[in-house]
Design an enzyme around this catalytic site. Structure first.
Site, PDB file in Angstrom:
ATOM      1  N   ASP A  22       0.863  -1.170   0.000  1.00  0.00           N
ATOM      2  CA  ASP A  22       0.000   0.000   0.000  1.00  0.00           C
ATOM      3  C   ASP A  22       0.906   1.228   0.000  1.00  0.00           C
ATOM      4  OD1 ASP A  22       0.896   0.321   2.618  1.00  0.00           O
ATOM      5  OD2 ASP A  22      -1.085   0.201   3.534  1.00  0.00           O
ATOM      6  N   HIS A  23       0.323   2.381   0.161  1.00  0.00           N
ATOM      7  CA  HIS A  23       1.063   3.640   0.111  1.00  0.00           C
ATOM      8  C   HIS A  23       2.087   3.790   1.239  1.00  0.00           C
ATOM      9  CE1 HIS A  23      -2.582   4.068   2.510  1.00  0.00           C
ATOM     10  NE2 HIS A  23      -1.886   4.913   3.250  1.00  0.00           N
ATOM     11  N   CYS A  26       2.574  -3.521   4.031  1.00  0.00           N
ATOM     12  CA  CYS A  26       1.721  -2.398   4.396  1.00  0.00           C
ATOM     13  C   CYS A  26       2.302  -1.858   5.697  1.00  0.00           C
ATOM     14  CB  CYS A  26       0.246  -2.786   4.506  1.00  0.00           C
ATOM     15  SG  CYS A  26      -0.212  -3.910   5.845  1.00  0.00           S
ATOM     16  N   GLY A  27       1.586  -1.001   6.379  1.00  0.00           N
ATOM     17  CA  GLY A  27       2.128  -0.414   7.593  1.00  0.00           C
ATOM     18  C   GLY A  27       2.556  -1.445   8.621  1.00  0.00           C
ATOM     19  N   THR A  28       1.666  -2.391   8.917  1.00  0.00           N
ATOM     20  CA  THR A  28       1.975  -3.439   9.891  1.00  0.00           C
ATOM     21  C   THR A  28       2.265  -4.788   9.242  1.00  0.00           C
ATOM     22  OG1 THR A  28      -0.330  -4.129  10.129  1.00  0.00           O
ATOM     23  CG2 THR A  28       0.465  -2.388  11.632  1.00  0.00           C
ATOM     24  N   GLY A  29       1.877  -4.945   8.004  1.00  0.00           N
ATOM     25  CA  GLY A  29       1.994  -6.238   7.327  1.00  0.00           C
ATOM     26  C   GLY A  29       0.795  -7.128   7.570  1.00  0.00           C
ATOM     27  N   GLY A  31      -2.778  -6.402   7.601  1.00  0.00           N
ATOM     28  CA  GLY A  31      -3.951  -6.292   6.739  1.00  0.00           C
ATOM     29  C   GLY A  31      -3.743  -6.872   5.362  1.00  0.00           C
ATOM     30  N   HIS A  65       8.344 -24.995   7.581  1.00  0.00           N
ATOM     31  CA  HIS A  65       7.280 -25.774   8.220  1.00  0.00           C
ATOM     32  C   HIS A  65       5.908 -25.576   7.594  1.00  0.00           C
ATOM     33  CE1 HIS A  65       9.564 -26.428  12.260  1.00  0.00           C
ATOM     34  NE2 HIS A  65      10.310 -26.708  11.205  1.00  0.00           N
ATOM     35  N   ASN A  66       5.641 -24.423   7.014  1.00  0.00           N
ATOM     36  CA  ASN A  66       4.304 -24.130   6.489  1.00  0.00           C
ATOM     37  C   ASN A  66       4.256 -24.031   4.972  1.00  0.00           C
ATOM     38  OD1 ASN A  66       4.591 -21.974   9.146  1.00  0.00           O
ATOM     39  ND2 ASN A  66       3.202 -23.722   9.280  1.00  0.00           N
ATOM     40  N   ARG A 100       6.158  -0.111   8.872  1.00  0.00           N
ATOM     41  CA  ARG A 100       6.214   0.740  10.056  1.00  0.00           C
ATOM     42  C   ARG A 100       6.671  -0.036  11.287  1.00  0.00           C
ATOM     43  NH1 ARG A 100       0.479   3.604   8.614  1.00  0.00           N
ATOM     44  NH2 ARG A 100       1.306   5.075   7.070  1.00  0.00           N
ATOM     45  N   ARG A 115       6.403 -34.533   8.302  1.00  0.00           N
ATOM     46  CA  ARG A 115       5.234 -34.259   9.144  1.00  0.00           C
ATOM     47  C   ARG A 115       4.613 -32.905   8.831  1.00  0.00           C
ATOM     48  NH1 ARG A 115       9.516 -32.615  12.438  1.00  0.00           N
ATOM     49  NH2 ARG A 115       9.108 -30.778  13.722  1.00  0.00           N
ATOM     50  N   HIS A 116       5.432 -31.983   8.305  1.00  0.00           N
ATOM     51  CA  HIS A 116       4.920 -30.653   7.963  1.00  0.00           C
ATOM     52  C   HIS A 116       4.002 -30.721   6.746  1.00  0.00           C
ATOM     53  CE1 HIS A 116       7.670 -29.206  10.942  1.00  0.00           C
ATOM     54  NE2 HIS A 116       8.700 -29.719  10.281  1.00  0.00           N
ATOM     55  N   ARG A 132       0.495 -31.405   7.781  1.00  0.00           N
ATOM     56  CA  ARG A 132      -0.158 -30.221   8.371  1.00  0.00           C
ATOM     57  C   ARG A 132      -0.517 -29.206   7.304  1.00  0.00           C
ATOM     58  NH1 ARG A 132       4.207 -30.652  13.141  1.00  0.00           N
ATOM     59  NH2 ARG A 132       3.220 -32.391  14.205  1.00  0.00           N
TER      60      ARG A 132
END
Length: 149
Positions: free
Chosen positions: A12-13, A69-72, A74, A102-103, A113, A136-137, A140
């Protein structure tokens, strides 16, 4: 998973400057950066940016996605709504490595930010250098994929 070396980047911006730094850095690591913007500081809705990047990863056009984004948070939530996407927000390299190992994450989200430039590049390198461990991963990850319906 596709074997392309293309990585889509979007933000984002709030994260344009850091996204451009990351795009330049990954090219020095041998990846092709597909930077889909935005290019101006005008307010940009992160859900649209996350979805657009996620669709390029889900289609196989890009191997990975890096979104900011600002926090990552959203933009990561929006990306995870696209079938086939496993995106995690990371503020340090250990988690970035683990979401790959693992994922089998195919997208990484960073908060512009939350982390500075040097740490962001360390996070990106940890994500890109890690490989899915399977075993095992894999069981999952299959359980996560089954939730997509």
């Amino acid at each position: 998973m596709t074997t392309t070396t293309r990585i889509v980047l979007s933000s984002d911006h709030a994260a344009i400057a850091l996204r451009r730094i990351i795009a330049a850095h990954i090219t020095t690591l041998g990846w092709e950066a597909v930077d889909i913007g935005p290019t101006t500081a005008e307010s940009t809705p992160y859900p649209e940016r996350g979805e657009e990047a996620a669709r390029l990863v889900a289609s196989g056009d890009c191997r990975f996605g890096i979104i900011l984004c600002g926090t990552g948070q959203g933009i990561m939530m929006a990306a995870n709504k696209v079938t086939g996407i496993r995106c995690g927000v990371c503020a340090e390299p250990f988690s970035a490595r683990m979401i790959r190992q693992h994922n089998n994450a195919n997208m990484l989200s960073i908060g512009a930010r939350v982390v500075g430039e040097s740490l962001a590049l360390d996070i990106v390198e940890a994500f890109l250098s890690a490989e899915f461990e399977g075993g095992r991963h894999a069981t999952r990850v299959a359980m996560i994929e089954a939730l997509e319906g």
